[in-house]
Design a protein around this motif. Structure first.
Motif, PDB file in Angstrom:
ATOM      1  N   UNK A 165     -21.248  20.414 -59.466  1.00  0.00           N
ATOM      2  CA  UNK A 165     -22.155  21.580 -59.540  1.00  0.00           C
ATOM      3  C   UNK A 165     -21.340  22.869 -59.682  1.00  0.00           C
ATOM      4  N   UNK A 166     -20.209  22.949 -58.978  1.00  0.00           N
ATOM      5  CA  UNK A 166     -19.369  24.154 -59.070  1.00  0.00           C
ATOM      6  C   UNK A 166     -18.835  24.359 -60.489  1.00  0.00           C
ATOM      7  N   UNK A 167     -18.378  23.300 -61.117  1.00  0.00           N
ATOM      8  CA  UNK A 167     -17.840  23.456 -62.477  1.00  0.00           C
ATOM      9  C   UNK A 167     -18.954  23.769 -63.482  1.00  0.00           C
ATOM     10  N   UNK A 168     -20.155  23.249 -63.245  1.00  0.00           N
ATOM     11  CA  UNK A 168     -21.295  23.582 -64.125  1.00  0.00           C
ATOM     12  C   UNK A 168     -21.606  25.062 -64.040  1.00  0.00           C
ATOM     13  N   UNK A 169     -21.692  25.576 -62.795  1.00  0.00           N
ATOM     14  CA  UNK A 169     -21.985  27.000 -62.592  1.00  0.00           C
ATOM     15  C   UNK A 169     -20.881  27.862 -63.213  1.00  0.00           C
ATOM     16  N   UNK A 170     -19.644  27.463 -63.034  1.00  0.00           N
ATOM     17  CA  UNK A 170     -18.506  28.229 -63.546  1.00  0.00           C
ATOM     18  C   UNK A 170     -18.505  28.267 -65.069  1.00  0.00           C
ATOM     19  N   UNK A 171     -18.809  27.120 -65.687  1.00  0.00           N
ATOM     20  CA  UNK A 171     -18.888  27.070 -67.150  1.00  0.00           C
ATOM     21  C   UNK A 171     -19.966  28.024 -67.657  1.00  0.00           C
ATOM     22  N   UNK A 172     -21.105  28.048 -66.969  1.00  0.00           N
ATOM     23  CA  UNK A 172     -22.219  28.938 -67.339  1.00  0.00           C
ATOM     24  C   UNK A 172     -21.787  30.387 -67.283  1.00  0.00           C
ATOM     25  N   UNK A 173     -20.925  30.714 -66.315  1.00  0.00           N
ATOM     26  CA  UNK A 173     -20.427  32.096 -66.178  1.00  0.00           C
ATOM     27  C   UNK A 173     -19.327  32.408 -67.180  1.00  0.00           C
ATOM     28  N   UNK A 174     -18.885  31.408 -67.943  1.00  0.00           N
ATOM     29  CA  UNK A 174     -17.850  31.639 -68.962  1.00  0.00           C
ATOM     30  C   UNK A 174     -16.435  31.371 -68.475  1.00  0.00           C
ATOM     31  N   UNK A 175     -16.282  30.745 -67.312  1.00  0.00           N
ATOM     32  CA  UNK A 175     -14.946  30.462 -66.760  1.00  0.00           C
ATOM     33  C   UNK A 175     -14.335  29.228 -67.425  1.00  0.00           C
ATOM     34  N   UNK A 200     -12.625  25.759 -66.812  1.00  0.00           N
ATOM     35  CA  UNK A 200     -12.753  24.861 -65.654  1.00  0.00           C
ATOM     36  C   UNK A 200     -11.804  23.657 -65.777  1.00  0.00           C
ATOM     37  N   UNK A 201     -11.381  23.161 -64.627  1.00  0.00           N
ATOM     38  CA  UNK A 201     -10.493  21.988 -64.574  1.00  0.00           C
ATOM     39  C   UNK A 201     -11.079  21.038 -63.519  1.00  0.00           C
ATOM     40  N   UNK A 202     -11.243  19.754 -63.872  1.00  0.00           N
ATOM     41  CA  UNK A 202     -11.785  18.835 -62.862  1.00  0.00           C
ATOM     42  C   UNK A 202     -10.687  17.999 -62.206  1.00  0.00           C
ATOM     43  N   UNK A 203     -11.066  17.289 -61.132  1.00  0.00           N
ATOM     44  CA  UNK A 203     -10.100  16.570 -60.303  1.00  0.00           C
ATOM     45  C   UNK A 203      -9.452  15.367 -60.973  1.00  0.00           C
ATOM     46  N   UNK A 204      -9.974  14.932 -62.140  1.00  0.00           N
ATOM     47  CA  UNK A 204      -9.332  13.789 -62.812  1.00  0.00           C
ATOM     48  C   UNK A 204      -7.918  14.159 -63.271  1.00  0.00           C
ATOM     49  N   UNK A 205      -7.712  15.458 -63.548  1.00  0.00           N
ATOM     50  CA  UNK A 205      -6.383  15.906 -64.027  1.00  0.00           C
ATOM     51  C   UNK A 205      -5.327  15.647 -62.961  1.00  0.00           C
ATOM     52  N   UNK A 206      -5.618  16.084 -61.726  1.00  0.00           N
ATOM     53  CA  UNK A 206      -4.661  15.917 -60.624  1.00  0.00           C
ATOM     54  C   UNK A 206      -4.504  14.441 -60.267  1.00  0.00           C
ATOM     55  N   UNK A 207      -5.624  13.723 -60.243  1.00  0.00           N
ATOM     56  CA  UNK A 207      -5.593  12.301 -59.879  1.00  0.00           C
ATOM     57  C   UNK A 207      -4.659  11.527 -60.818  1.00  0.00           C
ATOM     58  N   UNK A 250     -12.493  17.616 -56.823  1.00  0.00           N
ATOM     59  CA  UNK A 250     -13.416  16.467 -56.868  1.00  0.00           C
ATOM     60  C   UNK A 250     -13.461  15.921 -58.303  1.00  0.00           C
ATOM     61  N   UNK A 251     -13.413  14.577 -58.431  1.00  0.00           N
ATOM     62  CA  UNK A 251     -13.424  13.977 -59.771  1.00  0.00           C
ATOM     63  C   UNK A 251     -14.699  13.195 -60.065  1.00  0.00           C
ATOM     64  N   UNK A 252     -15.570  13.072 -59.095  1.00  0.00           N
ATOM     65  CA  UNK A 252     -16.820  12.349 -59.316  1.00  0.00           C
ATOM     66  C   UNK A 252     -17.909  12.968 -58.430  1.00  0.00           C
ATOM     67  N   UNK A 253     -18.993  13.536 -58.966  1.00  0.00           N
ATOM     68  CA  UNK A 253     -19.445  13.522 -60.356  1.00  0.00           C
ATOM     69  C   UNK A 253     -18.601  14.452 -61.229  1.00  0.00           C
ATOM     70  N   UNK A 254     -18.772  14.284 -62.510  1.00  0.00           N
ATOM     71  CA  UNK A 254     -18.009  15.039 -63.480  1.00  0.00           C
ATOM     72  C   UNK A 254     -18.965  15.595 -64.527  1.00  0.00           C
ATOM     73  N   UNK A 255     -19.217  16.902 -64.681  1.00  0.00           N
ATOM     74  CA  UNK A 255     -18.663  17.953 -63.856  1.00  0.00           C
ATOM     75  C   UNK A 255     -19.409  18.065 -62.526  1.00  0.00           C
TER      76      UNK A 255
END
Ligand code: NAP
Length: 290
Positions: free
Chosen positions: A237-247, A249-256, A230-235
């Motif tokens: 909710x999943x990427x926000x949670x993942x960042x908080x856990x220290x992961x 993250x890559x968003x959908x704008x890269x693939x698009x 998913x590229x919108x919204x950016x980030x």
């Protein structure tokens, strides 16, 4: 400037009015100084054959094909690349020297772009969802040499069709989202990719915007790369949670953007545009909408 010599590229689908492809492609065409513009071409199912055949006869250089026509256009092409045949989906057409359509699919290359310098041999990846995008993602994960691929889905039927399609060629398993194994699998994964649309909506609370809910993510480890298509919204909710856990993250704008670069290269017989040209145009368009 549009002149009497300007030709065009187009996106055929239904609907196409929310597409971001005109933004990224026109930025790239301008950067390359080509006398070509990119437009959307909304098309009804019953008109698809006559529209795509007619475009062969005018100053159209190529097309992107989106939902719901990625399979239907096979009958209109004289040449189809091995990757499009394998995925049973076409997303790019270009006119060949006989003025017939040649076709390919740039989604696999687009997905791989942000991962291409990493070593995934002996690593485990998890794909969430078993729809159209999951198919391209699994093909890409095979190319990236993952030793284990797990597909987690709520849909038993599409999951089993998908696993059977890829079965026996790689270490790939399908698991339902309410299976007891899920927590251990999430903990073990080196890369998790969300191909469900969950997270697209900005309505509802953060938990409702997480694929399969909050509990599903409780064992997520900081070593895991989390990639949301998913590229919108950016980030998301999943990427926000993942960042908080220290992961990472890559968003959908890269693939698009990366699949768009590959389509443009196909149309122009190999011209490359820097990633930032298209990506910056995309981000600017998001900023203008806020
Ligand atoms: P799709 O064919 O409809 O597949 C969606 C999958 O997600 C299906 O397995 C579906 O299961 C599942 N799903 C839907 N709602 C769910 C929910 N509430 N909880 C759990 N699973 C759910 O769609 P697609 O073409 O694969 O696209 C999926 C997403 O990827 C979209 O958001 C799209 O925008 C994005 N995408 C992004 C790019 C990019 O370039 N960044 C490229 C392609 C796709 P059911 O069959 O049970 O509904």
């Amino acid at each position: 400037m549009i002149t009497s010599k300007t030709s065009f590229l187009g996106l055929i689908g239904n609907p196409v009015n929310h597409s971001l492809s005109p933004i990224i492609q026109n930025a790239a065409l301008q950067y390359l100084g080509l006398d070509i513009i990119y437009i959307t071409i909304p098309c009804k199912s019953e008109d698809l054959f006559s529209v795509v055949n007619s475009l062969k006869k005018i100053n159209c250089k190529g097309l992107n094909i989106t939902i719901p026509y990625k399979e239907k256009v096979f009958d209109l092409c004289t040449n189809v690349s091995p990757i499009a045949n394998k995925l049973k989906a076409i997303n790019t057409l270009k006119l060949n020297s006989d003025r017939e359509w040649s076709a390919t699919n740039t989604d696999v290359d687009g997905f791989i772009y942000p991962l291409k310098f990493l070593d995934f041999s002996k690593k485990h990846s998890i794909v969430l969802g078993s729809g159209g995008a999951a198919r391209s993602v699994i093909e890409a994960l095979k190319n990236l040499n993952f030793s284990k691929i797990t597909v987690i889905s709520r849909n038993k039927k599409s999951l089993s069709v998908l696993i059977n399609n890829f079965g026996n060629t790689h270490s790939i398993q399908g698991v339902l989202n309410n299976d007891d194994k899920v927590n251990n699998l999430i903990e073990d994964a080196n890369l998790i990719i969300n191909t469900t649309p969950v997270g697209m909506k900005t309505l509802g609370n953060e938990e409702e915007r997480l694929p399969f809910g909050k509990n599903f993510w409780q064992s997520l480890s900081p070593k895991t790369i989390v990639y949301d298509l998913i590229y919108n919204p950016r980030p998301t909710a999943l990427l926000k949670l993942s960042e908080k856990k220290g992961c990472l993250t890559i968003d959908g704008t890269q693939m698009l953007v990366a699949q768009g670069i590959k389509s443009l290269s196909f149309w122009t017989d190999g011209l490359e545009v820097p990633f930032e040209i298209m990506h910056n145009a995309l981000i600017k368009s998001f900023d203008q909408k806020i």
